[in-house]
Design an enzyme around this catalytic site. Structure first.
Site, PDB file in Angstrom:
ATOM      1  N   ARG A   1       9.317  -0.058  -4.853  1.00 58.26           N
ATOM      2  CA  ARG A   1       7.891  -0.067  -5.195  1.00 58.26           C
ATOM      3  C   ARG A   1       7.324   1.314  -4.860  1.00 58.26           C
ATOM      4  NH1 ARG A   1       3.078  -1.653  -1.787  1.00 58.26           N
ATOM      5  NH2 ARG A   1       1.394  -1.690  -3.286  1.00 58.26           N
TER       6      ARG A   1
ATOM      7  N   HIS B   1      -2.631   3.939  -5.750  1.00 52.99           N
ATOM      8  CA  HIS B   1      -2.453   3.828  -4.300  1.00 52.99           C
ATOM      9  C   HIS B   1      -3.251   4.979  -3.667  1.00 52.99           C
ATOM     10  CE1 HIS B   1       0.437   1.967  -1.144  1.00 52.99           C
ATOM     11  NE2 HIS B   1      -0.445   2.682  -0.481  1.00 52.99           N
TER      12      HIS B   1
ATOM     13  N   GLU C   1      -4.477  -2.522  -2.271  1.00 49.96           N
ATOM     14  CA  GLU C   1      -5.426  -2.752  -1.182  1.00 49.96           C
ATOM     15  C   GLU C   1      -6.839  -2.232  -1.471  1.00 49.96           C
ATOM     16  OE1 GLU C   1      -3.800  -1.285   2.495  1.00 49.96           O
ATOM     17  OE2 GLU C   1      -2.170  -2.724   2.493  1.00 49.96           O
TER      18      GLU C   1
ATOM     19  N   ASN D   1       0.099  -7.619   1.101  1.00 49.78           N
ATOM     20  CA  ASN D   1       0.567  -6.755   2.188  1.00 49.78           C
ATOM     21  C   ASN D   1       0.173  -7.428   3.483  1.00 49.78           C
ATOM     22  OD1 ASN D   1       1.281  -5.016   0.170  1.00 49.78           O
ATOM     23  ND2 ASN D   1      -0.239  -3.441   0.644  1.00 49.78           N
TER      24      ASN D   1
ATOM     25  N   TYR E   1       0.573  -7.246   7.669  1.00 46.90           N
ATOM     26  CA  TYR E   1       1.014  -6.528   8.865  1.00 46.90           C
ATOM     27  C   TYR E   1       0.673  -7.269  10.155  1.00 46.90           C
ATOM     28  CZ  TYR E   1       2.032  -2.475   5.995  1.00 46.90           C
ATOM     29  OH  TYR E   1       2.575  -1.630   5.057  1.00 46.90           O
TER      30      TYR E   1
ATOM     31  N   GLU F   1       4.188  -5.388   1.031  1.00 46.19           N
ATOM     32  CA  GLU F   1       4.371  -4.519   2.202  1.00 46.19           C
ATOM     33  C   GLU F   1       4.426  -5.379   3.452  1.00 46.19           C
ATOM     34  OE1 GLU F   1       1.507  -1.318   2.725  1.00 46.19           O
ATOM     35  OE2 GLU F   1       1.557  -0.868   0.571  1.00 46.19           O
TER      36      GLU F   1
HETATM   37  C1  FCB Z   1      -0.995  -0.052   4.105  1.00 44.83           C
HETATM   38  C2  FCB Z   1      -0.897   0.974   3.004  1.00 44.83           C
HETATM   39  C3  FCB Z   1       0.314   1.853   3.103  1.00 44.83           C
HETATM   40  C4  FCB Z   1       0.607   2.229   4.534  1.00 44.83           C
HETATM   41  C5  FCB Z   1       0.696   0.993   5.389  1.00 44.83           C
HETATM   42  C6  FCB Z   1       1.069   1.260   6.809  1.00 44.83           C
HETATM   43  O1  FCB Z   1      -2.347  -0.370   4.312  1.00 44.83           O
HETATM   44  O2  FCB Z   1      -0.891   0.340   1.757  1.00 44.83           O
HETATM   45  O3  FCB Z   1       0.123   2.976   2.277  1.00 44.83           O
HETATM   46  O4  FCB Z   1      -0.355   3.099   4.985  1.00 44.83           O
HETATM   47  O5  FCB Z   1      -0.551   0.341   5.366  1.00 44.83           O
END
Ligand code: FCB
Length: 464
Positions: free
Chosen positions: A88, A132, A177, A302, A304, A362
């Site tokens: 990607r 992006h 995002e 995404n 995290y 992500e």
């Molecule tokens: C996300 C972004 C990516 C990177 C990660 C850690 O928010 O999409 O580009 O910065 O965080």
């Protein structure tokens, strides 16, 4: 593999992902390419932003970054070695249209065409993100995402890309995002273009969504694959049972998670937003939601972290702040490691928005990696553990019915982490930025073993 935190993870139930599950890794153009003006490219807002004193933590920029614009063949060989099935990456809009609109720069377009061909030659599926975060600077001069005309500019750019690569790229994302684009770029000024305006933020959000819809519509007559959008989602938990904390949590959830998804799938914005933005909340043309809601083929998520939220009247404009949890593990970016939230997040998406095909576009972590050992090893046990736990959670979520078709690790390479510069390393592969030497970390080999075994290694004990 090392477990990292000195504890034993009990052997889980057998883990097995289906054979057609897609395993990949992700990057973005500005963060890895370098060569910002090669082959006639135009300037982006991140080029400008990184040259504004004080904006990037280490004063760096992405003039070289990972030099992937020139080294993409080597990086594809590396992907092959790691047995990745998909890559990607994003297109730098200003390479293709140096002024953001108008004449096409064929040399810039050809670069991406070669990249796509090289990936396909190696059996790696190209997955393209159209935006992006690196808006052509010339469009920022015309108001950028605040100018409603940008929906048309974006659809025109997308059309150029669909015509050029549509026969070879099976998976397209319009935006990466949008929340970060708006929150970082237009509300708090920590990302390009660095504005701090409660008045601009809701307009930028709306135009991002309109641009997304316009590109999806353009794709329907030109593309043969699938198109979707990528959002970052972060479950919000109240720090206490108080009415104030619960209301703050609802506001935080509305302003990040439901903002974009409600608009895309329910044709409206969450009720909390009018209260958050107050006089700055505009009237939107009701017809816009038909465009925004143009049917998509998948949703990219995404994931995290989660956040624990407390009421904070001083935190403008959401009046909420995240609080750290005693005893929790945090990454180098200050994000709590919380794999189980991925499971409830996927449950929630299905319950609220329906049974859409999903990709985890992500997931990953920045940890302070030890220096490369002379033998060329980088041991990153905490990152291994992060991937292990999140992939286990993903497997559990799928077993509960989450329609997740693939997973992309963030990131293939250590790279330019936006306003953090080169201070945060997210790569599966270590990059020595002085020499451009790539060294796969333990997490890269772990991920390769996950791919090879279709997840079976996740069921094994962490400390055999
Ligand atoms: C996300 C972004 C990516 C990177 C990660 C850690 O928010 O999409 O580009 O910065 O965080």
């Amino acid at each position: 593999m090392n477990g990292g935190r000195g504890r034993r993870t009990p052997a889980g139930a057998a883990v097995q992902f289906p054979a057609d599950f897609v395993w990949g890794a992700a990057t973005s153009a500005y963060q890895v390419e370098g060569s910002p003006f090669a082959d006639g490219a135009g300037m982006s807002i991140w080029h400008r932003f990184s040259r504004t004193p004080g904006r990037i933590a280490d004063g760096s920029n992405a003039d070289v970054a990972c030099d992937q614009y020139r080294r993409y063949r080597d990086d594809i060989a590396l992907m092959r070695e790691l047995e990745l099935q998909a890559y990607r990456f994003s297109i730098a809009w200003a390479r293709v249209l140096p002024a953001g609109r108008g004449p096409v720069n064929t040399a810039g377009l050809d670069h991406y065409s070669r990249l796509v061909d090289a990936l396909l030659e190696h059996g790696i599926q190209p997955c393209v993100t159209l935006y992006h975060w690196d808006l052509p600077a010339a469009l920022d001069d015309r108001g950028g995402w605040v100018n409603p005309d940008i929906a048309g500019w974006f659809a025109d750019y997308a059309t150029v890309m669909f015509r050029a690569l549509g026969d070879r790229v099976p998976l397209w994302s319009t935006l990466n995002e949008p929340w970060v684009v708006v929150d970082g770029g237009y509300l708090h000024g920590v990302h390009a273009p660095g504005h701090r305006s409660v008045f601009e933020a809701p307009l930028a959000a709306h135009n991002l969504l309109r641009a997304h819809g316009a590109a999806v519509q353009a794709y329907r007559s030109l593309g043969r694959g699938q198109i979707g959008i990528v959002v970052n989602l972060e479950p919000k938990d109240a720090a206490s049972d108080s009415a104030a904390d619960r209301a703050a949590t609802a506001r935080a959830d509305a302003s990040m998670n439901r903002y974009y998804l409600d608009a895309l799938f329910r044709g409206e914005y969450p009720a909390e937003l009018a209260g958050i933005f107050g006089a700055a909340w505009p009237d939107f043309a009701p017809g816009d939601f038909a465009l925004i809601g143009a049917p998509i083929d998948f949703l990219g998520i995404n994931y995290y972290t989660r956040s624990v939220v407390q009421d904070d009247p001083a935190a403008f404009p959401v009046r909420a702040r995240a609080v750290r949890q005693a005893g929790a593990v945090y990454t180098e970016t200050g994000w709590e490691v919380h794999p189980s939230s991925l499971i409830r997040l996927l449950d929630w998406v299905k319950e609220r928005y329906g049974d859409l095909p999903l990709y985890i576009t992500e997931n990953g972590a920045a940890f302070r990696d030890p220096p490369t050992a002379p033998g060329g090893r980088v041991d990153d046990p905490q990152r291994v553990e992060y991937y292990r736990e999140h992939l286990r959670a993903l497997h559990t979520a799928r077993a509960r019915g989450a329609n997740v078709r693939g997973y992309f690790a963030w990131s293939l390479l250590d790279n330019m982490e936006w306003a953090c510069g080169y201070t945060k390393r997210f790569g599966l592969v270590h990059v020595d930025f002085a020499t451009q030497l790539r060294t796969p970390k333990s997490s890269a080999f772990f991920y390769r073993d996950v791919i090879r075994s279709r997840g079976a290694v996740l069921g094994a004990p962490s400390h055999p």
